[in-house]
Design an enzyme around this catalytic site. Structure first.
Site, PDB file in Angstrom:
ATOM      1  CD  GLU A  26     -79.876  25.804  55.208  1.00 10.59           C
ATOM      2  OE1 GLU A  26     -78.435  25.904  54.439  1.00 10.59           O
ATOM      3  OE2 GLU A  26     -80.063  24.248  56.166  1.00 10.59           O
ATOM      4  CB  THR A  63     -57.252  19.216  92.175  1.00 12.82           C
ATOM      5  OG1 THR A  63     -56.654  18.178  92.346  1.00 12.82           O
ATOM      6  CG2 THR A  63     -56.412  19.098  93.910  1.00 12.82           C
ATOM      7  CE1 TYR A  81     -48.163  31.441  83.642  1.00 11.26           C
ATOM      8  CE2 TYR A  81     -49.035  29.624  85.173  1.00 11.26           C
ATOM      9  CZ  TYR A  81     -48.637  31.048  84.606  1.00 11.26           C
ATOM     10  OH  TYR A  81     -48.780  32.000  86.215  1.00 11.26           O
ATOM     11  CD  GLN A  94     -57.085  15.926  95.426  1.00 12.95           C
ATOM     12  OE1 GLN A  94     -56.345  14.651  94.944  1.00 12.95           O
ATOM     13  NE2 GLN A  94     -57.395  16.626  93.778  1.00 12.95           N
ATOM     14  CG  HIS A 107     -74.908  27.236  49.594  1.00 14.00           C
ATOM     15  ND1 HIS A 107     -74.688  28.671  49.621  1.00 14.00           N
ATOM     16  CD2 HIS A 107     -74.536  26.900  50.075  1.00 14.00           C
ATOM     17  CE1 HIS A 107     -73.912  28.877  50.173  1.00 14.00           C
ATOM     18  NE2 HIS A 107     -73.729  27.941  50.967  1.00 14.00           N
ATOM     19  CD  GLN A 162     -48.186  39.138  84.171  1.00  7.55           C
ATOM     20  OE1 GLN A 162     -49.425  39.105  84.130  1.00  7.55           O
ATOM     21  NE2 GLN A 162     -47.706  39.381  85.215  1.00  7.55           N
ATOM     22  CG  ASP A 186     -51.564  13.875  91.648  1.00  9.74           C
ATOM     23  OD1 ASP A 186     -52.319  13.963  90.381  1.00  9.74           O
ATOM     24  OD2 ASP A 186     -51.779  13.574  92.842  1.00  9.74           O
ATOM     25  CG  HIS A 245     -53.693  19.223  95.090  1.00  4.18           C
ATOM     26  ND1 HIS A 245     -52.314  19.396  94.743  1.00  4.18           N
ATOM     27  CD2 HIS A 245     -53.833  18.940  95.216  1.00  4.18           C
ATOM     28  CE1 HIS A 245     -51.952  18.537  94.041  1.00  4.18           C
ATOM     29  NE2 HIS A 245     -52.873  17.174  94.332  1.00  4.18           N
ATOM     30  CD  GLU A 267     -58.592  16.583  89.343  1.00  2.76           C
ATOM     31  OE1 GLU A 267     -57.642  17.681  88.389  1.00  2.76           O
ATOM     32  OE2 GLU A 267     -58.279  17.886  90.291  1.00  2.76           O
ATOM     33  CG  HIS A 268     -58.546  12.939  91.126  1.00  2.00           C
ATOM     34  ND1 HIS A 268     -58.231  14.370  91.691  1.00  2.00           N
ATOM     35  CD2 HIS A 268     -57.559  12.858  90.185  1.00  2.00           C
ATOM     36  CE1 HIS A 268     -56.730  14.632  91.162  1.00  2.00           C
ATOM     37  NE2 HIS A 268     -56.643  13.787  90.122  1.00  2.00           N
TER      38      HIS A 268
END
Length: 441
Positions: free
Chosen positions: A427, A249, A140, A271, A432, A203, A373, A274, A339-340
């Site tokens: 068990e 981010t 996506y 940064q 088994h 969707q 990036d 964004h 993240e960074h």
């Protein structure tokens, strides 16, 4: 103004990680949901209803929600080859060349990553692991005012290197054409996407997860998106795999007194650009540098195009934290798990061992986050929201699975069977145990 914090205040504010259920939903978003559904429901409930509709009605639901949410009725849900070829006329040649550079570097990096099957034979028999690619992956890609061909490249190329058979992409329609953004279409073609679909939001995630008349169901969904797409990925997890739940981010810069304040400011602003939810945080033991970076941020901000977005980010979750030492800066960064993580310090390599939790580490002023990036090589799709404590950037391993191989002989059965039988009895699993006992008898 980018605020300067002491460590105690920072830990209670910008360095604090709120849980998902603690996030406040802005009234304008709730108003938008109410306009769509006729009642004031949560984003999670809105997503649940959209997914159920797509699952029940397929293409018709996807087209209806595209009209209601995006205000566009796509001419078709599958982008024809002619439209992809025509998109090249709408993208500058230098941008196409830059995408080719990025693709080459991302592919070269991921081809170095080992993902190998192994088989071990000895006196006990055979044990091993088969590494097999996922068959079908859907990506996506958002389609807002800033199209993200780089995110497509950073996801599709590792999947292609892993050997995925079928890679699809879905992206929202543009108002003027009913198709994804031309830059996204060109990037999809260059990256070797097999099929391009039209669709946005929850969707689109539902269409990839459940399949429709026009859209093939996939085994794993990857890619960034809005709150609605992230909530949708969380709800379909288990039906399909997902790469993670990406949030806003974030970058943490650790800088010492010798760092260049102009470059530190530039990295923080990049940064913050964004969106207003992005977090740009500087950790430094130097109050003098903190003041210099603060001044540089304000001066550089006046030269930038997305100044309102940046100002919102700087005022909300960003800031400068003055620490007692570099060691404390690294300790705070590890707790935050960014993240960074950018190291603008003297001899950054000597500090690499102090890093425990980060999506990516950028060593020095010539290895800054913006290169990561686009063209450095590793995927820029990295864990956010503190998930770097347990998650990794998108890589080849995200697109393969491991099949265990067990081929033991009679001698090994006699040696280890009794232990299996005793554990089964412990068990309470008599069938088994009997399966072992019949073979030992």
């Amino acid at each position: 103004m980018m605020r300067i914090y002491d460590t105690q205040t920072a830990q209670q504010t910008i360095l604090r990680r709120p849980a998902w259920d603690e996030l406040a939903i802005p009234d304008p978003l709730l108003d938008r949901i109410e306009a769509l559904f006729g009642e004031r429901i949560s984003p999670d409930e809105a997503v649940r209803r959209i997914l159920a509709d797509v699952r029940a009605r397929g293409d018709a639901a996807l087209i209806d929600w595209s009209q209601r949410v995006d205000g566009v009725t796509p001419p078709a849900l599958v982008v024809p080859r002619a439209a992809i070829e025509a998109a090249y006329d709408h993208v500058a040649p230098e941008v196409i060349d830059a995408m080719r550079v990025a693709i080459a570097r991302v592919e070269a990096f991921h081809r170095r990553q080992p993902a190998l099957s192994w088989i071990h034979n000895d006196g006990e028999g055979t044990l091993g692991q088969l590494v097999r690619p996922i068959e079908r992956v859907g990506i996506y890609i958002p389609g807002g005012s800033a199209p993200l061909p780089s995110s497509l490249i950073m996801t599709a190329i590792p999947a292609r290197v892993a050997g995925v058979d079928f890679i699809a992409m879905i992206s929202p329609p543009q108002r003027d054409s009913g198709l994804p953004h031309p830059t996204i279409l060109v990037a999809a073609d260059l990256a070797g996407i097999d099929t391009v679909y039209v669709g946005g939001g929850a969707q689109a995630i539902g269409a990839l997860a459940f399949g429709t008349e026009s859209i093939a169901r996939v085994d794993k969904i990857c890619g960034p998106g809005s709150l609605f797409t992230t909530l949708a990925k969380r709800q379909v997890f288990g039906i399909v795999g997902i790469d993670g739940l990406p949030g806003p981010t974030e970058t943490v810069v650790i800088a010492d007194e010798r760092a260049n304040p102009q470059l530190a400011a530039a990295d923080l602003l990049a940064q913050a650009e964004h969106d207003v939810l992005a977090c740009a945080i500087l950790l430094t033991p130097s109050y003098r540098l903190a003041e210099q970076v603060q001044a540089a941020v304000m001066a550089q901000l006046e030269e930038l195009g997305r100044s309102e977005v940046i100002a919102g980010s700087l005022a909300r979750g960003s800031g400068i934290v003055v620490t007692d030492s570099l060691a404390q800066a690294f300790a705070l960064a590890n707790t935050y798990a960014p993240e960074h993580l950018c190291l603008l310090v003297d001899d950054p390599w000597s500090h690499l061992g102090e890093v425990r939790h980060a999506g990516g580490v950028f060593l020095g002023e010539r290895s800054f986050e913006v290169l990561g990036d686009y063209v450095a090589g590793p995927s820029h799709v990295m864990p956010t929201g503190g998930t770097a404590r347990f998650a990794s950037p998108v890589n080849v391993n995200d697109f393969v699975k491991i099949v265990s191989v067990i081929g033991l002989n009679e001698q090994t059965l006699r040696a280890i069977g009794p232990a299996a039988q005793r554990l089964a009895r412990a068990e309470g699993l008599s069938a088994h145990a009997a399966a072992v006992e019949r073979r030992l008898a």
